[in-house]
Design a protein around this motif. Structure first.
Motif, PDB file in Angstrom:
ATOM      1  N   HIS A   1      58.690   6.206  -5.453  1.00 60.63           N
ATOM      2  CA  HIS A   1      59.979   6.060  -6.148  1.00 60.63           C
ATOM      3  C   HIS A   1      60.982   5.638  -5.075  1.00 60.63           C
ATOM      4  N   ALA A   2      61.570   4.464  -5.239  1.00 58.98           N
ATOM      5  CA  ALA A   2      62.431   3.878  -4.205  1.00 58.98           C
ATOM      6  C   ALA A   2      63.574   4.791  -3.761  1.00 58.98           C
ATOM      7  N   GLU A   3      64.102   5.613  -4.672  1.00 59.53           N
ATOM      8  CA  GLU A   3      65.229   6.475  -4.330  1.00 59.53           C
ATOM      9  C   GLU A   3      64.811   7.828  -3.747  1.00 59.53           C
ATOM     10  N   ALA A   4      63.530   8.103  -3.726  1.00 62.80           N
ATOM     11  CA  ALA A   4      63.038   9.393  -3.215  1.00 62.80           C
ATOM     12  C   ALA A   4      62.817   9.290  -1.711  1.00 62.80           C
ATOM     13  N   ARG A   5      63.462  10.163  -0.986  1.00 60.49           N
ATOM     14  CA  ARG A   5      63.368  10.163   0.480  1.00 60.49           C
ATOM     15  C   ARG A   5      61.954  10.510   0.944  1.00 60.49           C
ATOM     16  N   PRO A   6      61.403   9.779   1.924  1.00 62.45           N
ATOM     17  CA  PRO A   6      60.127  10.204   2.517  1.00 62.45           C
ATOM     18  C   PRO A   6      60.320  11.572   3.174  1.00 62.45           C
ATOM     19  N   PHE A   7      59.389  12.463   2.961  1.00 61.73           N
ATOM     20  CA  PHE A   7      59.548  13.822   3.474  1.00 61.73           C
ATOM     21  C   PHE A   7      59.590  13.895   4.995  1.00 61.73           C
ATOM     22  N   ARG A   8      59.042  12.905   5.681  1.00 59.44           N
ATOM     23  CA  ARG A   8      59.050  12.933   7.151  1.00 59.44           C
ATOM     24  C   ARG A   8      60.449  12.723   7.726  1.00 59.44           C
ATOM     25  N   THR A   9      61.415  12.342   6.884  1.00 62.19           N
ATOM     26  CA  THR A   9      62.786  12.083   7.352  1.00 62.19           C
ATOM     27  C   THR A   9      63.756  13.202   7.002  1.00 62.19           C
ATOM     28  N   LEU A  10      63.294  14.271   6.395  1.00 59.46           N
ATOM     29  CA  LEU A  10      64.203  15.333   5.956  1.00 59.46           C
ATOM     30  C   LEU A  10      65.038  15.911   7.093  1.00 59.46           C
ATOM     31  N   SER A  11      64.434  16.102   8.256  1.00 58.29           N
ATOM     32  CA  SER A  11      65.161  16.755   9.351  1.00 58.29           C
ATOM     33  C   SER A  11      66.251  15.869   9.937  1.00 58.29           C
ATOM     34  N   SER A  12      66.302  14.602   9.557  1.00 61.60           N
ATOM     35  CA  SER A  12      67.406  13.764  10.033  1.00 61.60           C
ATOM     36  C   SER A  12      68.687  14.082   9.271  1.00 61.60           C
ATOM     37  N   LYS A  13      68.568  14.823   8.173  1.00 57.97           N
ATOM     38  CA  LYS A  13      69.730  15.172   7.355  1.00 57.97           C
ATOM     39  C   LYS A  13      70.107  16.649   7.434  1.00 57.97           C
ATOM     40  N   TYR A  14      69.119  17.516   7.549  1.00 56.28           N
ATOM     41  CA  TYR A  14      69.373  18.960   7.617  1.00 56.28           C
ATOM     42  C   TYR A  14      68.103  19.657   8.085  1.00 56.28           C
ATOM     43  N   PRO A  15      68.216  20.890   8.594  1.00 57.59           N
ATOM     44  CA  PRO A  15      67.012  21.622   9.018  1.00 57.59           C
ATOM     45  C   PRO A  15      66.084  21.863   7.827  1.00 57.59           C
ATOM     46  N   VAL A  16      64.820  21.567   7.995  1.00 57.64           N
ATOM     47  CA  VAL A  16      63.838  21.695   6.920  1.00 57.64           C
ATOM     48  C   VAL A  16      63.778  23.119   6.385  1.00 57.64           C
ATOM     49  N   GLU A  17      63.914  24.107   7.249  1.00 57.14           N
ATOM     50  CA  GLU A  17      63.818  25.496   6.787  1.00 57.14           C
ATOM     51  C   GLU A  17      64.935  25.852   5.800  1.00 57.14           C
ATOM     52  N   ASP A  18      65.997  25.031   5.750  1.00 60.57           N
ATOM     53  CA  ASP A  18      67.059  25.272   4.776  1.00 60.57           C
ATOM     54  C   ASP A  18      66.577  25.066   3.335  1.00 60.57           C
ATOM     55  N   LEU A  19      65.429  24.444   3.160  1.00 58.80           N
ATOM     56  CA  LEU A  19      64.869  24.239   1.826  1.00 58.80           C
ATOM     57  C   LEU A  19      64.163  25.476   1.270  1.00 58.80           C
ATOM     58  N   ALA A  20      63.903  26.462   2.095  1.00 60.17           N
ATOM     59  CA  ALA A  20      63.095  27.614   1.685  1.00 60.17           C
ATOM     60  C   ALA A  20      63.658  28.305   0.444  1.00 60.17           C
ATOM     61  N   GLU A  21      64.929  28.598   0.428  1.00 61.38           N
ATOM     62  CA  GLU A  21      65.515  29.299  -0.721  1.00 61.38           C
ATOM     63  C   GLU A  21      65.414  28.438  -1.984  1.00 61.38           C
ATOM     64  N   SER A  22      65.700  27.162  -1.860  1.00 59.02           N
ATOM     65  CA  SER A  22      65.626  26.267  -3.017  1.00 59.02           C
ATOM     66  C   SER A  22      64.210  26.153  -3.551  1.00 59.02           C
ATOM     67  N   LEU A  23      63.227  26.133  -2.663  1.00 58.41           N
ATOM     68  CA  LEU A  23      61.832  26.062  -3.094  1.00 58.41           C
ATOM     69  C   LEU A  23      61.425  27.335  -3.840  1.00 58.41           C
ATOM     70  N   ALA A  24      61.975  28.469  -3.424  1.00 58.90           N
ATOM     71  CA  ALA A  24      61.627  29.746  -4.050  1.00 58.90           C
ATOM     72  C   ALA A  24      62.359  29.971  -5.372  1.00 58.90           C
TER      73      ALA A  24
END
Length: 141
Positions: free
Chosen positions: A64-87
């Motif tokens: 999906h062209a608008e979906a960010r590749p997951f390997r680039t997430l840390s260029s925007k914010y710390p990946v561990e910040d996703l933990a609460e949202s995932l839960a």
């Protein structure tokens, strides 16, 4: 030459040592094996749940062209910040994105995997990544 009793005792000690080693070996390798299993579990979860839109690995474009590749997430914010949202359930501004809610052990596996594939090392807490201004990760519902 050893008698039958001495030979039996010597063999019995060898078997006992082998048994003890086989019981101890998983404990010695456990942390390494657990880390690999956690990352592997995270990879499977990401591929199964997110791969139809996002590039889930170290290479490739997102389907999906608008979906960010997951390997680039840390260029925007710390990946561990996703933990609460995932839960609790990720809610994004994109109407096509389903809401996923994961169990705590799966959240840990996903975060471990995502951290393992990042192009850019994660920023230190309270510090924006060097390559781009900080963004807020998707929020929990």
């Amino acid at each position: 030459m050893l008698g039958k009793a001495a030979l039996g005792l010597k063999c019995g000690m060898g078997v006992a040592a082998l048994c003890a080693l086989s019981l101890a070996l998983p404990g010695l390798l456990g942390p390494l094996a657990a880390e690999k299993d956690l990352t592997g579990r995270g990879r499977v979860l990401v591929e199964q749940n997110c791969g139809r839109c996002h590039a889930p690995g170290k290479e490739g474009d997102s389907p999906h062209a608008e979906a960010r590749p997951f390997r680039t997430l840390s260029s925007k914010y710390p990946v561990e910040d996703l933990a609460e949202s995932l839960a609790e359930g990720i809610v994004s501004g994109h109407p096509e994105m389903p809401i996923f809610v994961f169990e705590p052990q799966d959240v840990a596996a996903i975060i471990d995997y995502l951290e393992s594939i990042q192009d850019v090392p994660a920023a230190a807490p309270g510090e924006a990544p060097a390559e781009a201004p900080a963004e807020t990760p998707p929020q929990a519902e």
